[in-house]
Design a protein around this motif. Structure first.
Motif, short mmCIF file in Angstrom:
data_model
loop_
_atom_site.label_atom_id
_atom_site.label_comp_id
_atom_site.label_asym_id
_atom_site.label_seq_id
_atom_site.Cartn_x
_atom_site.Cartn_y
_atom_site.Cartn_z
N VAL A 10 20.42 -58.23 -51.87
CA VAL A 10 20.88 -57.58 -50.64
C VAL A 10 22.37 -57.83 -50.45
O VAL A 10 22.83 -58.97 -50.50
CB VAL A 10 20.09 -58.07 -49.42
CG1 VAL A 10 20.68 -57.50 -48.13
CG2 VAL A 10 18.63 -57.64 -49.54
N SER A 11 23.11 -56.75 -50.24
CA SER A 11 24.55 -56.84 -50.01
C SER A 11 24.81 -57.03 -48.52
O SER A 11 24.55 -56.13 -47.72
CB SER A 11 25.24 -55.57 -50.51
OG SER A 11 26.64 -55.66 -50.34
N PHE A 184 21.16 -46.55 -52.94
CA PHE A 184 19.72 -46.81 -52.93
C PHE A 184 19.30 -47.03 -51.48
O PHE A 184 19.56 -48.08 -50.89
CB PHE A 184 19.38 -48.04 -53.79
CG PHE A 184 19.42 -47.75 -55.26
CD1 PHE A 184 18.30 -47.26 -55.91
CD2 PHE A 184 20.59 -47.92 -55.98
CE1 PHE A 184 18.34 -46.95 -57.26
CE2 PHE A 184 20.64 -47.63 -57.33
CZ PHE A 184 19.52 -47.13 -57.98
N ASP A 185 18.63 -46.02 -50.90
CA ASP A 185 18.32 -46.11 -49.48
C ASP A 185 16.83 -45.97 -49.16
O ASP A 185 16.46 -45.86 -47.99
CB ASP A 185 19.13 -45.08 -48.68
CG ASP A 185 18.91 -43.65 -49.14
OD1 ASP A 185 18.07 -43.43 -50.04
OD2 ASP A 185 19.58 -42.75 -48.60
N THR A 186 15.99 -46.01 -50.19
CA THR A 186 14.54 -46.02 -49.96
C THR A 186 13.87 -46.94 -50.98
O THR A 186 14.38 -47.11 -52.09
CB THR A 186 13.91 -44.61 -50.10
OG1 THR A 186 13.94 -44.22 -51.47
CG2 THR A 186 14.62 -43.59 -49.24
N PRO A 187 12.72 -47.51 -50.63
CA PRO A 187 11.98 -48.34 -51.60
C PRO A 187 11.61 -47.57 -52.86
O PRO A 187 11.56 -48.14 -53.96
CB PRO A 187 10.75 -48.78 -50.81
CG PRO A 187 11.20 -48.76 -49.37
CD PRO A 187 12.12 -47.57 -49.28
N ASP A 188 11.32 -46.28 -52.73
CA ASP A 188 10.93 -45.48 -53.90
C ASP A 188 12.08 -45.41 -54.91
O ASP A 188 11.84 -45.45 -56.13
CB ASP A 188 10.52 -44.08 -53.48
CG ASP A 188 9.14 -44.04 -52.82
OD1 ASP A 188 8.41 -45.04 -52.93
OD2 ASP A 188 8.83 -43.02 -52.19
N ALA A 200 17.75 -55.66 -61.90
CA ALA A 200 17.61 -55.87 -60.46
C ALA A 200 18.27 -54.69 -59.77
O ALA A 200 18.94 -53.87 -60.41
CB ALA A 200 18.26 -57.18 -60.03
N VAL A 201 18.08 -54.60 -58.46
CA VAL A 201 18.69 -53.53 -57.67
C VAL A 201 19.39 -54.15 -56.47
O VAL A 201 18.81 -55.00 -55.78
CB VAL A 201 17.65 -52.50 -57.20
CG1 VAL A 201 18.33 -51.37 -56.44
CG2 VAL A 201 16.84 -51.95 -58.38
N VAL A 202 20.62 -53.71 -56.21
CA VAL A 202 21.37 -54.15 -55.04
C VAL A 202 21.29 -53.08 -53.96
O VAL A 202 21.58 -51.90 -54.23
CB VAL A 202 22.85 -54.42 -55.37
CG1 VAL A 202 23.62 -54.83 -54.11
CG2 VAL A 202 22.98 -55.50 -56.44
N VAL A 203 20.90 -53.47 -52.77
CA VAL A 203 20.85 -52.55 -51.63
C VAL A 203 21.69 -53.14 -50.50
O VAL A 203 21.57 -54.33 -50.19
CB VAL A 203 19.40 -52.32 -51.14
CG1 VAL A 203 19.39 -51.41 -49.91
CG2 VAL A 203 18.56 -51.71 -52.26
N GLY A 204 22.53 -52.32 -49.90
CA GLY A 204 23.38 -52.79 -48.81
C GLY A 204 23.12 -52.07 -47.51
O GLY A 204 22.29 -52.48 -46.70
N THR A 205 23.81 -50.94 -47.31
CA THR A 205 23.79 -50.21 -46.04
C THR A 205 22.40 -49.96 -45.49
O THR A 205 22.15 -50.14 -44.29
CB THR A 205 24.53 -48.87 -46.20
OG1 THR A 205 25.90 -49.14 -46.53
CG2 THR A 205 24.49 -48.06 -44.91
N ALA A 206 21.47 -49.56 -46.35
CA ALA A 206 20.13 -49.20 -45.89
C ALA A 206 19.37 -50.38 -45.29
O ALA A 206 18.38 -50.19 -44.58
CB ALA A 206 19.32 -48.60 -47.03
N ILE A 207 19.84 -51.61 -45.57
CA ILE A 207 19.20 -52.80 -45.03
C ILE A 207 20.07 -53.51 -44.00
O ILE A 207 19.58 -53.96 -42.96
CB ILE A 207 18.84 -53.79 -46.16
CG1 ILE A 207 17.77 -53.19 -47.07
CG2 ILE A 207 18.37 -55.14 -45.60
CD1 ILE A 207 17.45 -54.05 -48.28
N THR A 208 21.38 -53.58 -44.26
CA THR A 208 22.23 -54.49 -43.49
C THR A 208 23.25 -53.82 -42.57
O THR A 208 24.10 -54.51 -42.02
CB THR A 208 22.98 -55.44 -44.43
OG1 THR A 208 23.80 -54.67 -45.33
CG2 THR A 208 22.00 -56.28 -45.25
N ASN A 209 23.18 -52.51 -42.40
CA ASN A 209 24.16 -51.85 -41.54
C ASN A 209 23.44 -51.05 -40.45
O ASN A 209 23.24 -49.84 -40.59
CB ASN A 209 25.08 -50.94 -42.35
CG ASN A 209 26.32 -50.52 -41.56
OD1 ASN A 209 26.27 -50.42 -40.34
ND2 ASN A 209 27.40 -50.27 -42.26
#
Length: 229
Positions: A10-11, A184-188, A200-209
């Motif tokens: 997670v970013s 990457f903005d959805t689990p799918d 691995a996958v890095v996700v930022g905005t979709a989780i932390t913004n």
């Protein structure tokens, strides 16, 4: 390998105009991500990295965004910025590994100095297959699709979602772990990246913004209202 295979990173970043800007908020965000099952954190700046390091043992990908209107490269462009995040507790140093002009060392020298002088792993943000191959050949520990869509050459890709073609090509072409990052903005979409061989996958905005997440919902509501009953 510090980042476990098949996991989520997670970013935790917030720019100065964001209400969540600051190390206290980013440390809390990192704790929330860890509680949710994240196995790594990406963070910007020595202060945020140090605050996150104080509350978690998860591996941290530290970057230092250094803005300079004269150069397009701003993600950890030189050794001094890399050293600051390493000294603050980053296990891995993220850099812009594109060949674009920068106010700092050439990519190959920067990677070598981070590995040998700082004793840290290198997370190479790239935008093309050729850049990924070059970064791996120079000793990068991880190669990531982070900058696809964010360079002049790859700008048309930005509106097309994650760059799965680049991801697949890298997985086939380099021997180092390939990390999927960018839009990457959805689990799918995350599941698709892992199925295609992402380490691995890095996700930022979709989780932390929350601000951007809220905007997405509001746009959907407004679009529906504009279509009438």
């Amino acid at each position: 390998m510090l980042i476990p295979k098949g996991t989520l990173v997670v970013s935790c970043q917030a720019r100065a105009d964001n209400p969540l800007h600051g190390p206290v908020y980013m440390a809390a965000m990192a704790l929330a991500a860890e509680a949710g099952g994240a196995k790594g954190i990406r963070a910007n700046g020595a202060e945020d990295v140090a605050a996150i390091r104080a509350v978690t043992k998860l591996p941290i990908i530290g970057i230092a965004k250094v803005w300079d209107d004269r150069f397009p490269v701003y993600i950890t462009p030189d050794f001094d910025s890399a050293a600051r995040v390493a000294e603050s507790g980053a296990d891995i140093v993220g850099i812009d590994a594109t060949p674009r002009p920068r106010n700092g060392e050439p990519v190959e020298r920067l990677i070598a100095r981070i590995r040998h002088e700082l004793g840290r792993e290198v997370f190479a943000d790239i935008s093309t297959l050729e850049e990924g191959r070059a970064a791996a050949a120079c000793g990068a520990t991880y190669v990531a699709t982070t900058l696809s869509g964010y360079t002049e050459e790859t700008a048309p890709r930005k509106s097309a979602g994650p760059d799965f073609d680049l991801l697949s090509a890298l997985v086939e072409s380099v021997s180092v772990p390939v990390v999927a990052e960018g839009r990457f903005d959805t689990p799918d979409l995350v599941a698709e990246a892992l199925a295609r061989g992402a380490h691995a996958v890095v996700v930022g905005t979709a989780i932390t913004n929350p601000r951007e997440i809220t905007k997405k919902f509001v746009r959907a509501i407004e679009a529906r209202a504009g279509n009438g009953p």
